[in-house]
Design a protein around this motif. Structure first.
Motif, PDB file in Angstrom:
ATOM      1  N   TRP A 169      28.109  21.638  20.256  1.00 39.67           N
ATOM      2  CA  TRP A 169      29.072  22.259  21.179  1.00 39.67           C
ATOM      3  C   TRP A 169      28.888  23.773  21.218  1.00 39.67           C
ATOM      4  N   VAL A 170      28.727  24.392  20.057  1.00 42.76           N
ATOM      5  CA  VAL A 170      28.539  25.845  20.017  1.00 42.76           C
ATOM      6  C   VAL A 170      27.255  26.228  20.753  1.00 42.76           C
ATOM      7  N   ARG A 171      26.194  25.472  20.549  1.00 45.48           N
ATOM      8  CA  ARG A 171      24.928  25.750  21.226  1.00 45.48           C
ATOM      9  C   ARG A 171      25.090  25.707  22.744  1.00 45.48           C
ATOM     10  N   ASP A 172      25.902  24.766  23.232  1.00 44.38           N
ATOM     11  CA  ASP A 172      26.055  24.596  24.678  1.00 44.38           C
ATOM     12  C   ASP A 172      27.054  25.565  25.296  1.00 44.38           C
ATOM     13  N   ASN A 173      27.928  26.148  24.501  1.00 42.98           N
ATOM     14  CA  ASN A 173      29.027  26.939  25.065  1.00 42.98           C
ATOM     15  C   ASN A 173      29.024  28.418  24.687  1.00 42.98           C
ATOM     16  N   LEU A 174      28.288  28.798  23.641  1.00 40.96           N
ATOM     17  CA  LEU A 174      28.240  30.209  23.253  1.00 40.96           C
ATOM     18  C   LEU A 174      27.342  30.970  24.224  1.00 40.96           C
ATOM     19  N   PRO A 175      27.858  31.964  24.963  1.00 42.23           N
ATOM     20  CA  PRO A 175      27.011  32.744  25.871  1.00 42.23           C
ATOM     21  C   PRO A 175      25.868  33.414  25.118  1.00 42.23           C
TER      22      PRO A 175
ATOM     23  N   ILE B 257      36.888  30.919  25.421  1.00 41.43           N
ATOM     24  CA  ILE B 257      36.097  29.684  25.415  1.00 41.43           C
ATOM     25  C   ILE B 257      36.585  28.763  24.304  1.00 41.43           C
ATOM     26  N   LEU B 258      36.792  29.342  23.120  1.00 39.04           N
ATOM     27  CA  LEU B 258      37.334  28.555  22.008  1.00 39.04           C
ATOM     28  C   LEU B 258      38.746  28.069  22.330  1.00 39.04           C
ATOM     29  N   GLY B 259      39.542  28.944  22.961  1.00 35.78           N
ATOM     30  CA  GLY B 259      40.911  28.568  23.298  1.00 35.78           C
ATOM     31  C   GLY B 259      40.967  27.402  24.262  1.00 35.78           C
ATOM     32  N   LYS B 260      40.075  27.390  25.241  1.00 33.79           N
ATOM     33  CA  LYS B 260      40.043  26.296  26.215  1.00 33.79           C
ATOM     34  C   LYS B 260      39.699  24.972  25.546  1.00 33.79           C
TER      35      LYS B 260
ATOM     36  N   GLU C 243      28.845  26.997  11.253  1.00 32.59           N
ATOM     37  CA  GLU C 243      27.990  26.744  12.414  1.00 32.59           C
ATOM     38  C   GLU C 243      28.157  27.817  13.480  1.00 32.59           C
ATOM     39  N   ALA C 244      29.387  28.291  13.692  1.00 34.58           N
ATOM     40  CA  ALA C 244      29.608  29.353  14.667  1.00 34.58           C
ATOM     41  C   ALA C 244      28.905  30.640  14.244  1.00 34.58           C
ATOM     42  N   ALA C 245      29.007  30.988  12.959  1.00 36.26           N
ATOM     43  CA  ALA C 245      28.390  32.221  12.476  1.00 36.26           C
ATOM     44  C   ALA C 245      26.875  32.157  12.574  1.00 36.26           C
ATOM     45  N   LEU C 246      26.288  31.038  12.145  1.00 40.16           N
ATOM     46  CA  LEU C 246      24.829  30.930  12.157  1.00 40.16           C
ATOM     47  C   LEU C 246      24.278  30.919  13.580  1.00 40.16           C
ATOM     48  N   ALA C 247      25.079  30.458  14.538  1.00 42.22           N
ATOM     49  CA  ALA C 247      24.633  30.430  15.933  1.00 42.22           C
ATOM     50  C   ALA C 247      24.694  31.805  16.589  1.00 42.22           C
TER      51      ALA C 247
ATOM     52  N   ALA D 250      27.822  33.510  16.960  1.00 45.45           N
ATOM     53  CA  ALA D 250      29.129  33.721  17.580  1.00 45.45           C
ATOM     54  C   ALA D 250      29.791  34.957  16.989  1.00 45.45           C
ATOM     55  N   PRO D 251      30.501  35.726  17.802  1.00 43.61           N
ATOM     56  CA  PRO D 251      31.230  36.869  17.244  1.00 43.61           C
ATOM     57  C   PRO D 251      32.297  36.388  16.268  1.00 43.61           C
ATOM     58  N   ARG D 252      32.554  37.192  15.287  1.00 45.95           N
ATOM     59  CA  ARG D 252      33.651  36.883  14.367  1.00 45.95           C
ATOM     60  C   ARG D 252      34.961  36.981  15.146  1.00 45.95           C
TER      61      ARG D 252
END
Length: 392
Positions: A19-25, A49-52, A80-84, A86-88
């Motif tokens: 999910w993170v791979r598909d949705n993280l800009p 995005i996370l809120g939605k 997983e979010a950090a390694l991808a 994603a902003p903190r």
């Protein structure tokens, strides 16, 4: 202590990763992986995005609109979010004030404030530290005087992170001077658009506007914005600080930045130097040890045991590791890490670099991370707390 993840937890990790791979800009991930400047839009775009998805409040129980994840699932999501890249997540809303509102707020306050936090629409700031009241927070002087159905607030907060973007601020205010200092503090929610609230920037050594002074000049705050009982704010503050200090440890970001240390060292031709590799190995051992400490807490929660009160210890080790990896990046780049070109922090900058592009943010990061052992309660104070609560 069982540190092995179950098949169900491994499946959960894979689902989160996909999910993170598909949705993280990817433009945001590029900035994070290369330590470039994140704008307000970048941070809030990811939050929305996370809120939605219903994941901005990833630590929330289902009754308040969260996913109701276990402690292990929360850890896997954060990793997983950090390694991808994603902003903190800016923690002041979903990680810090939301648990206080859930635990101590009225049903009306929960209905009023939690939806805006969960969606990422409302930006919260933290009004704790004051000039002369940092680690010794109980000495704070900002006053809130009750007059009918409102409080009149006067005083100053400082080092208020990203307050220039804030819609609301949660503040510790003094409502009584009787008894011990801790007994006269209350927890108040303040709309930052209220007349009398002034935000003044503090420009740091690296030229960034990350922190601020916030002044309150006869600010009128409805009494209904008081969380819990008057003069009981210290209890609520301690509840919040346990979340802040665990969050500061940020072992997942450390794992990501450890890989960045290695990339920079390889690019700069020092990765094969044995003395440098020794330092990288020491850092990696410490990161693994910090992760084991986090997993130890998770294992205790998972088995229903009472985990050690080690939020302070997590903060100490996590903050020291953050300083270590920024220092190693500087050492890897050598003289090329010294020049600082402010504009080079922007993605897509086309000017001339001194050295490779990855050198541009190193000095800024190094100096910025000097703060980590001070904020959230200085490490010296945390060691005293650990000695008293853990060692006895």
């Amino acid at each position: 202590m069982d540190l092995a993840f179950t098949p169900e937890e491994q499946k959960f990790r894979e689902d989160v990763r996909a999910w993170v791979r598909d949705n993280l800009p990817q433009d945001i991930a590029h900035k994070v992986h290369n330590a470039l400047r994140l704008s307000r839009d970048d941070m809030q775009r990811w939050a929305k995005i996370l809120g939605k998805k219903g994941w901005l409040g990833w630590g929330w129980p289902q009754e308040f609109g969260g996913p109701g994840w276990t402690a292990v699932q929360k850890h896997l999501f954060e990793e997983e979010a950090a390694l991808a890249g994603a902003p903190r997540v800016v923690p002041f809303g979903p990680v810090m004030v939301a648990p206080v509102i859930m635990a101590f707020g009225s049903p009306e306050q929960q209905k009023r404030f939690l939806p805006g936090i969960a969606s990422g629409e409302v930006w919260w700031s933290q009004g704790y530290s004051e000039p002369g009241s940092g680690s010794d927070l109980a000495s704070l002087k900002t006053r809130a005087e009750r007059k009918g159905d409102k409080y009149i607030v006067n005083g100053q907060k400082t080092w208020t992170t990203l307050a220039q973007y804030g819609d609301w601020i949660f503040c510790l205010v003094r409502t009584s001077t009787e008894g011990k200092p801790q007994t006269g503090i209350s927890f108040l929610l303040i709309d930052m658009k209220t007349p009398g609230v002034t935000v003044r920037p503090i420009i740091m050594l690296d030229g960034e506007h990350e922190v601020n002074e916030v002044f309150f000049d006869n600010v009128e705050v409805p009494a209904e914005n008081l969380i819990g009982e008057e003069n009981k704010g210290w209890t609520y503050a301690k509840h919040l600080l346990s979340h802040e200090r665990t969050n500061i440890a940020d072992v997942n970001r450390a794992k990501r930045e450890l890989e960045r240390v290695k990339r920079i060292a390889q690019a700069e031709g020092v990765y094969d130097d044995r003395r440098f590799r020794d330092e990288v190995a020491k850092l990696e051992v410490d990161v693994i040890a910090l992760e084991m400490l986090v997993l130890r807490v998770l294992s205790a929660e998972k088995s229903g045991k009472n985990p050690l009160d080690i939020a302070g210890l997590l903060k100490i080790k996590g903050s020291e590791i953050q300083q270590r990896y920024t220092e190693l990046m500087m050492l890897a780049a050598g003289p090329y890490a010294v020049p600082f070109i402010h504009e080079a922090m922007e993605a897509g900058w086309q000017g001339d670099y001194v050295g490779a592009a990855h050198c541009a943010p190193l000095a800024a990061n190094y100096f910025n991370y000097r703060k980590t052992t001070i904020y959230g309660g200085s490490n010296e104070v945390q060691r005293n707390i650990v000695a008293q609560t853990v060692l006895g």
